[in-house]
Design a protein around this motif. Structure first.
Motif, PDB file in Angstrom:
ATOM      1  N   GLY A   1      57.661  52.674  72.535  1.00 22.64           N
ATOM      2  CA  GLY A   1      57.995  51.891  71.350  1.00 22.64           C
ATOM      3  C   GLY A   1      58.462  52.741  70.186  1.00 22.64           C
ATOM      4  O   GLY A   1      59.446  52.417  69.519  1.00 22.64           O
TER       5      GLY A   1
ATOM      6  N   THR B   1      52.797  43.921  75.767  1.00 20.64           N
ATOM      7  CA  THR B   1      52.486  43.521  74.397  1.00 20.64           C
ATOM      8  C   THR B   1      52.581  44.695  73.430  1.00 20.64           C
ATOM      9  O   THR B   1      53.197  44.586  72.362  1.00 20.64           O
ATOM     10  CB  THR B   1      51.079  42.913  74.330  1.00 20.64           C
ATOM     11  OG1 THR B   1      51.011  41.792  75.217  1.00 20.64           O
ATOM     12  CG2 THR B   1      50.750  42.465  72.919  1.00 20.64           C
TER      13      THR B   1
ATOM     14  N   THR C   1      60.295  46.944  77.424  1.00 22.83           N
ATOM     15  CA  THR C   1      59.071  46.206  77.740  1.00 22.83           C
ATOM     16  C   THR C   1      58.991  45.894  79.234  1.00 22.83           C
ATOM     17  O   THR C   1      57.901  45.913  79.822  1.00 22.83           O
ATOM     18  CB  THR C   1      59.005  44.894  76.947  1.00 22.83           C
ATOM     19  OG1 THR C   1      60.204  44.135  77.178  1.00 22.83           O
ATOM     20  CG2 THR C   1      58.874  45.163  75.457  1.00 22.83           C
TER      21      THR C   1
ATOM     22  N   PHE D   1      67.460  41.345  68.614  1.00 24.14           N
ATOM     23  CA  PHE D   1      66.497  42.310  69.152  1.00 24.14           C
ATOM     24  C   PHE D   1      66.804  42.732  70.586  1.00 24.14           C
ATOM     25  O   PHE D   1      65.982  42.627  71.489  1.00 24.14           O
ATOM     26  CB  PHE D   1      65.071  41.747  69.070  1.00 24.14           C
ATOM     27  CG  PHE D   1      64.022  42.767  69.431  1.00 24.14           C
ATOM     28  CD1 PHE D   1      63.973  43.994  68.818  1.00 24.14           C
ATOM     29  CD2 PHE D   1      63.087  42.484  70.410  1.00 24.14           C
ATOM     30  CE1 PHE D   1      63.005  44.936  69.157  1.00 24.14           C
ATOM     31  CE2 PHE D   1      62.107  43.410  70.761  1.00 24.14           C
ATOM     32  CZ  PHE D   1      62.072  44.639  70.129  1.00 24.14           C
ATOM     33  N   THR D   2      68.009  43.180  70.791  1.00 23.40           N
ATOM     34  CA  THR D   2      68.357  43.855  72.046  1.00 23.40           C
ATOM     35  C   THR D   2      69.419  44.874  71.685  1.00 23.40           C
ATOM     36  O   THR D   2      70.563  44.520  71.390  1.00 23.40           O
ATOM     37  CB  THR D   2      68.820  42.877  73.135  1.00 23.40           C
ATOM     38  OG1 THR D   2      69.326  43.596  74.254  1.00 23.40           O
ATOM     39  CG2 THR D   2      69.856  41.902  72.640  1.00 23.40           C
TER      40      THR D   2
ATOM     41  N   TYR E   1      59.334  46.269  68.191  1.00 25.25           N
ATOM     42  CA  TYR E   1      59.907  45.256  67.294  1.00 25.25           C
ATOM     43  C   TYR E   1      59.700  45.629  65.832  1.00 25.25           C
ATOM     44  O   TYR E   1      60.632  45.559  65.016  1.00 25.25           O
ATOM     45  CB  TYR E   1      59.271  43.903  67.585  1.00 25.25           C
ATOM     46  CG  TYR E   1      59.915  42.751  66.843  1.00 25.25           C
ATOM     47  CD1 TYR E   1      61.166  42.272  67.218  1.00 25.25           C
ATOM     48  CD2 TYR E   1      59.269  42.140  65.768  1.00 25.25           C
ATOM     49  CE1 TYR E   1      61.762  41.207  66.543  1.00 25.25           C
ATOM     50  CE2 TYR E   1      59.850  41.077  65.089  1.00 25.25           C
ATOM     51  CZ  TYR E   1      61.099  40.623  65.479  1.00 25.25           C
ATOM     52  OH  TYR E   1      61.690  39.575  64.802  1.00 25.25           O
TER      53      TYR E   1
ATOM     54  N   ASN F   1      68.666  40.370  80.311  1.00 22.15           N
ATOM     55  CA  ASN F   1      67.298  40.059  79.921  1.00 22.15           C
ATOM     56  C   ASN F   1      66.802  38.775  80.580  1.00 22.15           C
ATOM     57  O   ASN F   1      65.598  38.602  80.797  1.00 22.15           O
ATOM     58  CB  ASN F   1      67.208  39.930  78.398  1.00 22.15           C
ATOM     59  CG  ASN F   1      67.474  41.243  77.698  1.00 22.15           C
ATOM     60  OD1 ASN F   1      67.348  42.310  78.288  1.00 22.15           O
ATOM     61  ND2 ASN F   1      67.871  41.181  76.439  1.00 22.15           N
TER      62      ASN F   1
ATOM     63  N   HIS G   1      61.159  36.652  73.489  1.00 24.82           N
ATOM     64  CA  HIS G   1      61.944  37.408  72.505  1.00 24.82           C
ATOM     65  C   HIS G   1      61.780  38.918  72.706  1.00 24.82           C
ATOM     66  O   HIS G   1      62.616  39.698  72.267  1.00 24.82           O
ATOM     67  CB  HIS G   1      61.516  37.019  71.093  1.00 24.82           C
ATOM     68  CG  HIS G   1      62.448  37.477  70.020  1.00 24.82           C
ATOM     69  ND1 HIS G   1      63.814  37.279  70.082  1.00 24.82           N
ATOM     70  CD2 HIS G   1      62.224  38.135  68.847  1.00 24.82           C
ATOM     71  CE1 HIS G   1      64.389  37.782  69.000  1.00 24.82           C
ATOM     72  NE2 HIS G   1      63.447  38.313  68.244  1.00 24.82           N
ATOM     73  N   TRP G   2      60.709  39.307  73.373  1.00 29.19           N
ATOM     74  CA  TRP G   2      60.441  40.731  73.607  1.00 29.19           C
ATOM     75  C   TRP G   2      60.835  41.186  75.016  1.00 29.19           C
ATOM     76  O   TRP G   2      60.522  42.310  75.400  1.00 29.19           O
ATOM     77  CB  TRP G   2      58.958  41.031  73.386  1.00 29.19           C
ATOM     78  CG  TRP G   2      58.540  40.993  71.949  1.00 29.19           C
ATOM     79  CD1 TRP G   2      59.341  40.832  70.856  1.00 29.19           C
ATOM     80  CD2 TRP G   2      57.196  41.111  71.450  1.00 29.19           C
ATOM     81  NE1 TRP G   2      58.591  40.846  69.705  1.00 29.19           N
ATOM     82  CE2 TRP G   2      57.277  41.018  70.028  1.00 29.19           C
ATOM     83  CE3 TRP G   2      55.958  41.288  72.050  1.00 29.19           C
ATOM     84  CZ2 TRP G   2      56.142  41.090  69.213  1.00 29.19           C
ATOM     85  CZ3 TRP G   2      54.830  41.357  71.242  1.00 29.19           C
ATOM     86  CH2 TRP G   2      54.928  41.266  69.837  1.00 29.19           C
TER      87      TRP G   2
ATOM     88  N   THR H   1      54.167  47.591  73.824  1.00 28.69           N
ATOM     89  CA  THR H   1      55.552  48.063  73.723  1.00 28.69           C
ATOM     90  C   THR H   1      56.382  47.120  72.864  1.00 28.69           C
ATOM     91  O   THR H   1      57.124  47.553  71.977  1.00 28.69           O
ATOM     92  CB  THR H   1      56.196  48.175  75.117  1.00 28.69           C
ATOM     93  OG1 THR H   1      55.402  49.002  75.946  1.00 28.69           O
ATOM     94  CG2 THR H   1      57.594  48.760  75.020  1.00 28.69           C
ATOM     95  N   GLY H   2      56.264  45.820  73.132  1.00 28.35           N
ATOM     96  CA  GLY H   2      57.048  44.846  72.375  1.00 28.35           C
ATOM     97  C   GLY H   2      56.716  44.850  70.901  1.00 28.35           C
ATOM     98  O   GLY H   2      57.618  44.852  70.053  1.00 28.35           O
ATOM     99  N   LEU H   3      55.433  44.865  70.566  1.00 28.02           N
ATOM    100  CA  LEU H   3      55.024  44.818  69.163  1.00 28.02           C
ATOM    101  C   LEU H   3      55.444  46.079  68.413  1.00 28.02           C
ATOM    102  O   LEU H   3      56.038  45.997  67.327  1.00 28.02           O
ATOM    103  CB  LEU H   3      53.509  44.636  69.076  1.00 28.02           C
ATOM    104  CG  LEU H   3      52.914  44.592  67.660  1.00 28.02           C
ATOM    105  CD1 LEU H   3      53.499  43.428  66.879  1.00 28.02           C
ATOM    106  CD2 LEU H   3      51.389  44.493  67.723  1.00 28.02           C
TER     107      LEU H   3
END
Length: 235
Positions: A29, A140, A122, A61-62, A147, A93, A116-117, A142-144
């Motif tokens: 991340g 979770t 992720t 967000f990509t 982001y 995705n 969305h993540w 990685t995504g948080l």
């Protein structure tokens, strides 16, 4: 079709403790999130405002699609063509989501937020885990982390580029392509992957002088099915 069976394992089984998963996820991340600086600078160089750059990072967000969009706009491409190129890059995705929906088996209430993540990083971290519990944790974290950091560095990069003025004069217009190459190079491990990348490069550069900006990106996407078809013929 055989159903996927995901094992629920207790903490520490398979050499993967919660702390180890969190450490690896945070590493991914933070490392990728910092490239949001490059996107912020590239977006500003393409003529978008700070607000527009931040909205792209918040809602799209990509990274690859975002870079493709602002890159095509910077080259004078039609906004619809630029958006089409970004859209096709982002369709991968959806395929990630098909696999992760079975792996993570998240409650229906949180699936729209989790979707969305669903991105390269992720997905890679989640699939590297041995069981559902650690896959959810890796996804979770990685995504948080990605982001939050991606959006923060997008803001800082766009503000910085706006403050220094002409980004091309500083050579910052090359930030986007440089990040692409840095992310792509370590992934080209097999002969097939290198062949796809090479053919995509030839197609993209070959059609660049004769087609509107953004269209060569769409044509370069044909490299993957072409190489796979040739590989199938040889097999």
């Amino acid at each position: 079709m055989e159903e996927m069976v995901i094992q629920e394992a207790p903490d520490g089984v398979g050499g993967r403790t919660k702390a180890g998963v969190v450490r690896d996820a945070l590493g991914v991340g933070v490392a990728v999130g910092l490239s949001g600086f490059a996107f912020g600078v590239t977006a500003a160089g393409a003529g978008t405002s700070v607000l527009q750059a931040c909205v792209l990072s918040l809602l799209v967000f990509t990274g690859a699609s975002q870079f493709a969009l602002v890159g095509a706009l910077a080259a004078g491409g039609n906004p619809f063509t630029a958006a089409a190129g970004a859209f096709f890059l982002g369709t991968r995705n959806a395929f990630y989501g098909l696999w992760l929906s079975q792996l993570l088996a998240l409650p229906k209430a949180v699936r729209p937020l989790a979707a969305h993540w669903v991105i390269d990083e992720t997905t890679a971290v989640a699939l590297a885990q041995p069981d559902r519990r650690t896959a959810r944790l890796g996804f979770t974290v990685t995504g948080l982390s990605l982001y939050l950091l991606w959006n923060l560095t997008t803001l800082l990069g766009a503000l910085g580029a706006e403050a220094i003025g002409d980004t091309a004069a500083w050579g910052l217009d090359a930030a986007g392509p440089a990040v692409f190459l840095a992310l792509l190079a370590p992934m080209l491990k097999s002969t097939t992957e290198r062949a796809v990348a090479g053919l995509a490069l030839v197609l993209g550069l070959g059609f660049l002088p004769v087609l509107p900006a953004g269209v060569p990106v769409l044509i370069a996407a044909l490299a993957a099915p072409a190489v796979l078809w040739l590989k199938g013929r040889r097999s």
